[in-house]
Design a protein around this motif. Structure first.
Motif, PDB file in Angstrom:
ATOM      1  N   ARG A   1       0.900  -1.299  -0.015  1.00  0.00           N
ATOM      2  CA  ARG A   1      -0.039  -0.253   0.072  1.00  0.00           C
ATOM      3  C   ARG A   1       1.139   1.120   0.047  1.00  0.00           C
ATOM      4  O   ARG A   1       1.858   1.173   0.511  1.00  0.00           O
TER       5      ARG A   1
ATOM      6  N   SER B   1       0.671   7.091   1.771  1.00  0.00           N
ATOM      7  CA  SER B   1      -0.238   8.136   1.717  1.00  0.00           C
ATOM      8  C   SER B   1      -1.340   7.242   2.204  1.00  0.00           C
ATOM      9  O   SER B   1      -2.344   8.023   2.630  1.00  0.00           O
ATOM     10  N   GLN B   2      -1.677   6.222   1.972  1.00  0.00           N
ATOM     11  CA  GLN B   2      -3.179   5.507   2.498  1.00  0.00           C
ATOM     12  C   GLN B   2      -3.239   5.371   3.805  1.00  0.00           C
ATOM     13  O   GLN B   2      -4.036   5.629   4.614  1.00  0.00           O
ATOM     14  N   LYS B   3      -1.964   5.296   4.417  1.00  0.00           N
ATOM     15  CA  LYS B   3      -1.890   4.979   6.035  1.00  0.00           C
ATOM     16  C   LYS B   3      -2.219   6.283   6.618  1.00  0.00           C
ATOM     17  O   LYS B   3      -2.709   6.543   7.514  1.00  0.00           O
TER      18      LYS B   3
ATOM     19  N   LEU C   1      -3.519   8.919   5.349  1.00  0.00           N
ATOM     20  CA  LEU C   1      -4.884   9.481   5.240  1.00  0.00           C
ATOM     21  C   LEU C   1      -6.016   8.635   6.177  1.00  0.00           C
ATOM     22  O   LEU C   1      -7.015   9.331   6.794  1.00  0.00           O
ATOM     23  N   MET C   2      -5.684   7.416   6.293  1.00  0.00           N
ATOM     24  CA  MET C   2      -6.510   6.693   7.214  1.00  0.00           C
ATOM     25  C   MET C   2      -6.317   7.298   8.748  1.00  0.00           C
ATOM     26  O   MET C   2      -7.219   7.269   9.744  1.00  0.00           O
TER      27      MET C   2
ATOM     28  N   ASP D   1     -12.459   4.299  -1.024  1.00  0.00           N
ATOM     29  CA  ASP D   1     -11.685   5.224  -1.409  1.00  0.00           C
ATOM     30  C   ASP D   1     -10.952   6.139  -0.540  1.00  0.00           C
ATOM     31  O   ASP D   1     -11.746   7.209  -0.375  1.00  0.00           O
ATOM     32  N   LEU D   2      -9.794   6.265  -0.162  1.00  0.00           N
ATOM     33  CA  LEU D   2      -9.298   7.043   1.170  1.00  0.00           C
ATOM     34  C   LEU D   2      -9.133   8.327   0.565  1.00  0.00           C
ATOM     35  O   LEU D   2      -8.559   9.350   1.244  1.00  0.00           O
ATOM     36  N   TYR D   3      -8.903   8.460  -0.822  1.00  0.00           N
ATOM     37  CA  TYR D   3      -8.238   9.807  -1.615  1.00  0.00           C
ATOM     38  C   TYR D   3      -9.352  10.831  -1.775  1.00  0.00           C
ATOM     39  O   TYR D   3      -8.794  11.720  -2.569  1.00  0.00           O
TER      40      TYR D   3
ATOM     41  N   ILE E   1      -1.769  10.847  -4.857  1.00  0.00           N
ATOM     42  CA  ILE E   1      -1.268   9.241  -4.304  1.00  0.00           C
ATOM     43  C   ILE E   1       0.127   9.636  -3.633  1.00  0.00           C
ATOM     44  O   ILE E   1       0.628   8.734  -2.775  1.00  0.00           O
TER      45      ILE E   1
END
Length: 189
Positions: free
Chosen positions: A5, A8-10, A12-13, A36-38, A65
């Protein structure tokens, strides 16, 4: 072996979790799509006792991203007028501009986005600055909505208009312009 992953995903979470646990007053943040976390949907509520009272302003935040190395894009979905909001709802503000050195823009690099920022960090940074300046930041509606002297009963919100454009003075008796003075400098006409 699964796909890695993006970092950025972590990030944003964690930010979304933080906002859910400690919501920002006057805002509601949700995901446009749970998968979609974005893409975030923002609802901004007009503060009581202001001209925006009862207002419901929707916006979207789209994260890249490579967040937080690049800034998110912020766009209002609700039609609104503001000097920093374009007709299409895009927001033009230095903090959302990429961290490049562009002398032509008139912006300092320090005014632009940098990777240490996040959705909540800016607010916390301003609190520290307020303390250094000895400024008490309003935290209640009563403190925030500073009242000026109440107008006298015969005054209204159109006081400026009424004073300068009194209905009796708008047109002369002949329907001509209301000016009684002759601008030519001659006393006689």
């Amino acid at each position: 072996m699964g796909l890695a992953r993006p970092s950025s995903q972590k990030a944003l979470m964690l930010e979304m979790k933080s906002l859910q646990e400690e919501p920002v007053e006057g805002f509601k943040i949700t995901l446009v799509d749970e998968a979609d976390l974005y893409n975030w949907e923002v609802a901004i509520f007009g503060p009581p006792n202001t001209h925006y009272e009862g207002g419901y302003f929707k916006a979207r935040i789209k994260f890249p991203i490579d967040y937080p190395y690049s800034p998110p894009a912020f766009r209002f979905l609700t039609k609104m007028w503001h000097p920093n909001i374009y007709e299409n709802g895009d927001v033009c503000i230095s903090i959302l501009h990429p961290p490049v050195d562009d002398p032509q823009s008139g912006e300092l690099p320090s005014e632009r986005w940098n990777p240490t920022q996040n959705v909540r960090k800016q607010v916390l940074a301003t609190k520290a600055e307020a303390e250094r300046d000895g400024v008490k930041v309003p935290t209640t509606l009563a403190e925030y909505c500073v009242r000026t002297r109440a107008p006298a009963p015969d005054e209204g919100s159109d006081l400026f208009y009424d004073y300068y454009y009194d209905d009796d003075d708008v047109e002369g008796e002949d329907g001509d312009c209301c000016y009684d003075e002759d601008d030519s400098g001659n006393e006689e006409s």
